[in-house]
Design a protein around this motif. Structure first.
Motif, PDB file in Angstrom:
ATOM      1  N   ILE A  12     -33.166 -19.785  -8.887  1.00 28.41           N
ATOM      2  CA  ILE A  12     -32.330 -20.086  -9.540  1.00 28.41           C
ATOM      3  C   ILE A  12     -32.855 -20.805 -10.973  1.00 28.41           C
ATOM      4  CG2 ILE A  12     -31.613 -22.467  -9.810  1.00 28.41           C
ATOM      5  CD1 ILE A  12     -30.886 -22.763  -6.969  1.00 28.41           C
ATOM      6  N   LEU A  13     -32.979 -20.271 -11.510  1.00 29.16           N
ATOM      7  CA  LEU A  13     -32.671 -20.430 -13.229  1.00 29.16           C
ATOM      8  C   LEU A  13     -32.819 -21.979 -14.052  1.00 29.16           C
ATOM      9  CD1 LEU A  13     -31.364 -17.440 -15.270  1.00 29.16           C
ATOM     10  CD2 LEU A  13     -33.422 -16.934 -14.407  1.00 29.16           C
ATOM     11  N   PRO A  14     -34.010 -22.072 -14.575  1.00 26.33           N
ATOM     12  CA  PRO A  14     -34.271 -23.358 -14.439  1.00 26.33           C
ATOM     13  C   PRO A  14     -33.003 -24.290 -15.231  1.00 26.33           C
ATOM     14  CG  PRO A  14     -35.991 -22.178 -15.156  1.00 26.33           C
ATOM     15  CD  PRO A  14     -34.942 -21.773 -14.439  1.00 26.33           C
ATOM     16  N   GLY A  15     -32.545 -23.012 -16.081  1.00 24.24           N
ATOM     17  CA  GLY A  15     -31.138 -23.994 -17.208  1.00 24.24           C
ATOM     18  C   GLY A  15     -29.938 -23.921 -16.312  1.00 24.24           C
ATOM     19  N   ASN A  16     -30.069 -23.523 -14.992  1.00 25.68           N
ATOM     20  CA  ASN A  16     -28.867 -23.810 -14.434  1.00 25.68           C
ATOM     21  C   ASN A  16     -28.303 -24.896 -13.506  1.00 25.68           C
ATOM     22  OD1 ASN A  16     -27.048 -22.884 -12.577  1.00 25.68           O
ATOM     23  ND2 ASN A  16     -27.009 -20.396 -12.188  1.00 25.68           N
ATOM     24  N   GLY A  17     -27.769 -26.168 -13.744  1.00 22.24           N
ATOM     25  CA  GLY A  17     -27.990 -27.072 -13.819  1.00 22.24           C
ATOM     26  C   GLY A  17     -27.290 -27.533 -12.914  1.00 22.24           C
ATOM     27  N   ARG A  18     -26.033 -26.619 -12.612  1.00 19.51           N
ATOM     28  CA  ARG A  18     -24.800 -26.546 -11.016  1.00 19.51           C
ATOM     29  C   ARG A  18     -25.391 -26.235 -10.098  1.00 19.51           C
ATOM     30  NH1 ARG A  18     -19.805 -24.373 -12.285  1.00 19.51           N
ATOM     31  NH2 ARG A  18     -19.279 -25.323 -10.566  1.00 19.51           N
ATOM     32  N   ARG A  19     -26.559 -25.265 -10.185  1.00 18.54           N
ATOM     33  CA  ARG A  19     -27.263 -24.326  -9.115  1.00 18.54           C
ATOM     34  C   ARG A  19     -28.131 -25.633  -8.439  1.00 18.54           C
ATOM     35  NH1 ARG A  19     -28.610 -18.704  -8.109  1.00 18.54           N
ATOM     36  NH2 ARG A  19     -28.400 -19.897  -5.968  1.00 18.54           N
ATOM     37  N   ILE A  20     -28.637 -25.856  -9.740  1.00 22.29           N
ATOM     38  CA  ILE A  20     -30.217 -27.045  -9.161  1.00 22.29           C
ATOM     39  C   ILE A  20     -29.426 -28.122  -7.857  1.00 22.29           C
ATOM     40  CG2 ILE A  20     -32.055 -28.240 -10.128  1.00 22.29           C
ATOM     41  CD1 ILE A  20     -31.960 -26.895 -12.456  1.00 22.29           C
ATOM     42  N   VAL A  21     -28.067 -28.790  -8.861  1.00 22.72           N
ATOM     43  CA  VAL A  21     -27.497 -30.345  -7.823  1.00 22.72           C
ATOM     44  C   VAL A  21     -27.757 -29.913  -7.228  1.00 22.72           C
ATOM     45  CG1 VAL A  21     -25.722 -31.480  -8.449  1.00 22.72           C
ATOM     46  CG2 VAL A  21     -27.606 -31.385  -9.731  1.00 22.72           C
ATOM     47  N   ARG A  22     -26.851 -28.165  -6.534  1.00 23.12           N
ATOM     48  CA  ARG A  22     -26.650 -27.788  -5.046  1.00 23.12           C
ATOM     49  C   ARG A  22     -27.486 -27.769  -4.198  1.00 23.12           C
ATOM     50  NH1 ARG A  22     -23.325 -28.156  -0.872  1.00 23.12           N
ATOM     51  NH2 ARG A  22     -22.781 -26.443   0.773  1.00 23.12           N
ATOM     52  N   ALA A  23     -28.824 -26.756  -4.455  1.00 23.32           N
ATOM     53  CA  ALA A  23     -29.771 -26.844  -3.502  1.00 23.32           C
ATOM     54  C   ALA A  23     -30.183 -27.813  -3.896  1.00 23.32           C
ATOM     55  CB  ALA A  23     -30.395 -25.890  -4.821  1.00 23.32           C
ATOM     56  N   LEU A  24     -30.931 -29.180  -4.219  1.00 27.82           N
ATOM     57  CA  LEU A  24     -30.774 -29.770  -4.105  1.00 27.82           C
ATOM     58  C   LEU A  24     -29.979 -30.930  -2.918  1.00 27.82           C
ATOM     59  CD1 LEU A  24     -32.101 -31.035  -7.322  1.00 27.82           C
ATOM     60  CD2 LEU A  24     -34.120 -30.893  -5.536  1.00 27.82           C
ATOM     61  N   GLU A  25     -29.115 -31.085  -3.522  1.00 25.37           N
ATOM     62  CA  GLU A  25     -27.906 -31.382  -2.896  1.00 25.37           C
ATOM     63  C   GLU A  25     -27.858 -31.002  -1.013  1.00 25.37           C
ATOM     64  OE1 GLU A  25     -23.191 -31.852  -1.557  1.00 25.37           O
ATOM     65  OE2 GLU A  25     -23.947 -30.953  -2.878  1.00 25.37           O
ATOM     66  N   VAL A  26     -27.884 -29.818  -0.826  1.00 28.22           N
ATOM     67  CA  VAL A  26     -28.318 -28.868   0.913  1.00 28.22           C
ATOM     68  C   VAL A  26     -29.312 -29.655   1.039  1.00 28.22           C
ATOM     69  CG1 VAL A  26     -28.123 -26.798   1.921  1.00 28.22           C
ATOM     70  CG2 VAL A  26     -26.420 -26.989  -0.049  1.00 28.22           C
ATOM     71  N   ILE A  27     -30.653 -29.347   0.595  1.00 29.29           N
ATOM     72  CA  ILE A  27     -31.821 -29.756   1.311  1.00 29.29           C
ATOM     73  C   ILE A  27     -31.695 -30.944   0.865  1.00 29.29           C
ATOM     74  CG2 ILE A  27     -34.260 -30.200   0.812  1.00 29.29           C
ATOM     75  CD1 ILE A  27     -33.877 -27.896  -1.500  1.00 29.29           C
ATOM     76  N   GLU A  28     -31.163 -32.176   0.747  1.00 25.14           N
ATOM     77  CA  GLU A  28     -31.313 -33.499   1.537  1.00 25.14           C
ATOM     78  C   GLU A  28     -30.043 -33.605   3.117  1.00 25.14           C
ATOM     79  OE1 GLU A  28     -30.068 -37.396  -0.096  1.00 25.14           O
ATOM     80  OE2 GLU A  28     -30.646 -36.406  -1.562  1.00 25.14           O
ATOM     81  N   LEU A  29     -29.388 -32.842   2.522  1.00 26.51           N
ATOM     82  CA  LEU A  29     -28.480 -32.706   3.840  1.00 26.51           C
ATOM     83  C   LEU A  29     -28.960 -31.499   5.355  1.00 26.51           C
ATOM     84  CD1 LEU A  29     -24.882 -32.356   2.305  1.00 26.51           C
ATOM     85  CD2 LEU A  29     -25.610 -34.635   3.064  1.00 26.51           C
ATOM     86  N   THR A  30     -29.624 -30.796   4.877  1.00 29.98           N
ATOM     87  CA  THR A  30     -29.999 -29.888   5.389  1.00 29.98           C
ATOM     88  C   THR A  30     -31.797 -30.255   5.792  1.00 29.98           C
ATOM     89  OG1 THR A  30     -30.066 -28.167   4.834  1.00 29.98           O
ATOM     90  CG2 THR A  30     -27.813 -28.891   5.617  1.00 29.98           C
TER      91      THR A  30
END
Length: 310
Positions: A160-178
């Motif tokens: 994930i590119l460092p500037g892609n805020g939406r994908r970073i947020v989604r990744a962190l959300e999924v990691i927290e949930l799963t």
């Protein structure tokens, strides 16, 4: 009840390649041959009511009497997630097939098309967890949040590119949930039977010329006034709609960040970059049958193939 047909046509290609008009022409020819056909939109921007000019949304007249699905179904304040559009599009396909119609799945990025057609599953979401990470993105910025992702999952951060805020947020959300996040796309495996994908190709210089002409036409048709009219309806608050090409640049013009000409040129540049990215992603799919956009006999070829399969 109408017989169910398994034929599904998918038309893809970069912005300004003529997907929408080709889909209508193919559907009309199928109907003329006695086979009902319906178009299922998977372009995430055509779902928004009032976003007509900047999305090149086909007008009622341009739809040529062919039933279209998933156009004008959301307000600009709502979010068109990939998972939501996946469910809606698959339901529309099933309903069309239940009526004995051949569905034509049209538009959108490679991700959206694959989400609809392939064996593609999304982890769940939690609005509170998502909101917390979005607030953190707003507070620290994308690069700092990317560093947090790198600590939690180096594999995900590497994809994930460092500037892609939406994908970073989604990744962190999924990691927290799963507990984990898989950044790579699944294998090229259709979930739905009977899929045939056609890709529209055109030389880069022709694509760039078409994009420039389309943006000029949007401005002449009143894109700035369209955006002005959408602001009171919540365009700025819409996480997805406000980021759409053209709309984001016009908002910058209205805010005094860009001149109108700068906004227009920025829209052209952004659209050209997006089209190249689209084409690059589509090129990775070995199942797509590529044809020259507006090539002679293309409608007849697609129709004959569809009739032979259904």
């Amino acid at each position: 009840m109408a017989a169910v047909t398994e034929a599904i046509l998918a038309l893809n290609g970069p912005t300004a390649s003529g997907k929408s008009s080709l889909a209508v022409a193919v559907a009309q020819e199928l109907i003329a041959c006695g086979r009902p056909a319906e178009i299922v939109n998977v372009d995430s921007m055509l779902v928004y009511r009032g976003m007509d000019i900047g999305t090149a949304k086909p007008s009622v007249a341009e739809r040529g009497g062919v039933p279209h699905h998933l156009i004008d179904i959301l307000d600009v304040t709502q979010t068109a997630s990939v998972a939501d559009l996946q469910a809606l599009a698959r339901a529309a396909i099933a309903e069309a097939q239940g009526r004995g119609a051949i569905p034509l799945v049209v538009g959108g990025s490679a991700l959206y098309l694959r989400a609809v057609l392939d064996d593609f599953q999304f982890p769940g979401t939690d609005p509170q967890v998502r909101a917390r990470w979005e607030a953190e993105l707003e507070r620290v910025g994308a690069e700092a949040l990317h560093a947090r992702l790198r600590e939690a999952s180096p594999e995900a951060a590497a994809e994930i590119l460092p500037g892609n805020g939406r994908r970073i947020v989604r990744a962190l959300e999924v990691i927290e949930l799963t507990g984990s996040f898989v950044p790579t796309l699944p294998a090229w495996t259709y979930l739905l039977p009977g899929v045939v994908q056609w890709g529209l190709d055109l030389p880069r210089e022709v694509m760039d010329e078409r994009i420039d002409a389309r943006v000029d036409a949007m401005w002449e048709a009143g894109l700035v006034d369209e955006v002005r009219g959408l602001v009171p309806r919540g365009l700025r608050e819409g996480r997805t709609a406000s980021r759409a090409l053209g709309y984001r640049q016009v908002l910058q013009f209205l805010d005094g960040e860009l001149t109108e000409e700068e906004a227009k040129q920025a829209t052209k540049r952004g659209t050209r970059r997006f089209a190249r990215k689209q084409l690059g992603w589509f090129r990775r799919d070995p199942r797509i049958q590529w044809r020259l956009a507006n090539g002679p006999g293309l409608v007849a070829e697609i129709v004959a193939d569809a009739l032979a399969r259904s």
